[in-house]
Enzyme design. Sequence first.
Site, mmCIF file in Angstrom:
data_model
loop_
_atom_site.group_PDB
_atom_site.id
_atom_site.type_symbol
_atom_site.label_atom_id
_atom_site.label_comp_id
_atom_site.label_asym_id
_atom_site.label_seq_id
_atom_site.Cartn_x
_atom_site.Cartn_y
_atom_site.Cartn_z
ATOM 1 N N TRP A 100 49.293 70.152 22.830
ATOM 2 C CA TRP A 100 48.080 70.100 23.904
ATOM 3 C C TRP A 100 48.402 68.995 25.170
ATOM 4 O O TRP A 100 48.567 69.333 26.286
ATOM 5 C CB TRP A 100 46.599 70.130 23.487
ATOM 6 C CG TRP A 100 46.286 71.336 22.652
ATOM 7 C CD1 TRP A 100 46.164 71.431 21.158
ATOM 8 C CD2 TRP A 100 46.580 72.745 22.970
ATOM 9 N NE1 TRP A 100 45.986 72.677 21.036
ATOM 10 C CE2 TRP A 100 46.119 73.410 22.012
ATOM 11 C CE3 TRP A 100 46.577 73.178 24.349
ATOM 12 C CZ2 TRP A 100 45.974 74.975 22.072
ATOM 13 C CZ3 TRP A 100 46.535 74.676 24.195
ATOM 14 C CH2 TRP A 100 46.353 75.441 23.377
ATOM 15 N N ASP A 172 40.891 64.629 26.640
ATOM 16 C CA ASP A 172 40.966 66.130 26.216
ATOM 17 C C ASP A 172 40.324 65.986 24.652
ATOM 18 O O ASP A 172 40.920 65.653 23.692
ATOM 19 C CB ASP A 172 42.185 66.965 25.946
ATOM 20 C CG ASP A 172 42.164 68.165 25.655
ATOM 21 O OD1 ASP A 172 40.918 68.719 25.032
ATOM 22 O OD2 ASP A 172 43.289 68.906 25.597
ATOM 23 N N LYS A 196 35.837 75.372 19.971
ATOM 24 C CA LYS A 196 36.201 74.635 18.621
ATOM 25 C C LYS A 196 34.842 74.098 18.038
ATOM 26 O O LYS A 196 34.500 74.468 16.937
ATOM 27 C CB LYS A 196 37.220 73.511 19.123
ATOM 28 C CG LYS A 196 38.367 73.502 19.719
ATOM 29 C CD LYS A 196 39.213 74.814 19.172
ATOM 30 C CE LYS A 196 40.330 74.980 19.858
ATOM 31 N NZ LYS A 196 41.207 74.289 21.025
HETATM 32 C C1 LIG Z 1 42.335 74.711 21.833
HETATM 33 C C2 LIG Z 1 42.709 73.371 22.716
HETATM 34 C C3 LIG Z 1 43.066 73.244 24.053
HETATM 35 C C4 LIG Z 1 43.013 74.690 24.973
HETATM 36 O O1 LIG Z 1 41.804 75.083 25.197
HETATM 37 P P1 LIG Z 1 41.583 76.514 25.896
HETATM 38 O O2 LIG Z 1 40.099 76.523 26.207
HETATM 39 O O3 LIG Z 1 42.118 77.627 25.166
HETATM 40 O O4 LIG Z 1 42.306 76.131 27.234
HETATM 41 C C5 LIG Z 1 43.522 72.278 24.808
HETATM 42 N N1 LIG Z 1 43.366 71.220 24.021
HETATM 43 C C6 LIG Z 1 43.065 70.817 22.751
HETATM 44 C C7 LIG Z 1 43.043 69.722 22.318
HETATM 45 C C8 LIG Z 1 42.672 72.170 22.057
HETATM 46 O O5 LIG Z 1 42.449 71.959 20.659
#
Ligand SMILES: *Cc1c(COP(=O)(O)O)cnc(C)c1O
Length: 361
Positions: A100, A172, A196
């Site tokens: 990511w 993030d 998540k």
């Molecule tokens: C799942 C995830 C993403 C991507 O998320 P989307 O909502 O599908 O764009 C980005 N960063 C992390 C750490 C993730 O776990």
Amino acid sequence: MTVYNFSAGPAVLPTPVLKQAQSEFMDYKGSGMSVMELSHRSSLFDAIIKDAEKRLRELMNIPNNYHVLFLQGGASLQFTMVPLNLAQNKKALYVNTGSWSKKAIAAAKALDNIEVEVIASSAADNFSYIPTITPDMIDQDAAYLHITTNNTIVGTAFQNIPDAGNVPIVADMSSNILANDYNVADFGIIYAGAQKNIGPAGLTVVIIRDDLLGLCEVKEPMLDYKVQANAHSLYNTPPTFAIYMAQLVFKWLQDLGGLPEILQQDQEKAQLLYDAIEKSHLFTSPVHPDSRSITNIPFVTGDEELDQKFNAEALAAGFENLKGHRSVGGMRASLYNAFPKEGVEALVAFMEKFEKENGGA
Ligand SMILES: *Cc1c(COP(=O)(O)O)cnc(C)c1O
């Protein structure tokens, strides 16, 4: 058969929340309409989005000088919005701790007026640890330092947030928001895809300090944090049902006792699984002990065929979505807030049985 859903996302939701949504599904608060059918400008929805924000602020102790935005486009759109809003004609710093992070770096590089510098990376060691970030590594002229607090695929997490001086930290936090003891004031921006640890897919939560609004000219209104903040997330139609579900999840967390309580539960669940892995002569963790995530826990046997056998037998026994990410292989248990402790106990028992049957000590 009891099913335990170890999915990394979209992930398990709290059963009481699903039941409440079900009970209100056809008729929300006597309106004769489903939440999905309400106008996003109606007073009923206004109460939902305001309550969701209030509860998230309480849960995370979000200071008043931060805006809470309910956006769309996933965490992935933030990979572009962050540099566009903060770093045009400036330098942006990144720590590369996994897939990511790499995508965030690539998205910033794709913009033609951003200078991207990766100040630390654990790529050479399969992202098995979180690099140490010291203040001398941070160029104080940089627009921000971007970190991925929890690396969903490899199963690492920042145990401490680095000191970046006056450079805002952009995080993030998709896979460990509401499952950590970080301090919001240590960040300039926190963003997370909801699927998540918050609610269903389709919603992205962004928490942004107000001095970071309007720093760069953004020609695309939908991508401008300032436009979104001024419109209180209602510049266009927001993902109304996902925001409602998030509201219910926030309330569920508060009723449980808030973050300190849920964090303790998360730590206990993770400890159960890590202890089982430590004790095992068959399973190992690919992650350095100092960098371990409590929400995403990968493990392997070291033998691809045996991993496959484990995954097939686990699936047949009701353990859903345990298969590791295609880039890593092996197994991965995602133990978000809504994942029940009984599911971890059942998995540990299943691992012990599998080990006995497959030549382990
Ligand atoms: C799942 C995830 C993403 C991507 O998320 P989307 O909502 O599908 O764009 C980005 N960063 C992390 C750490 C993730 O776990």
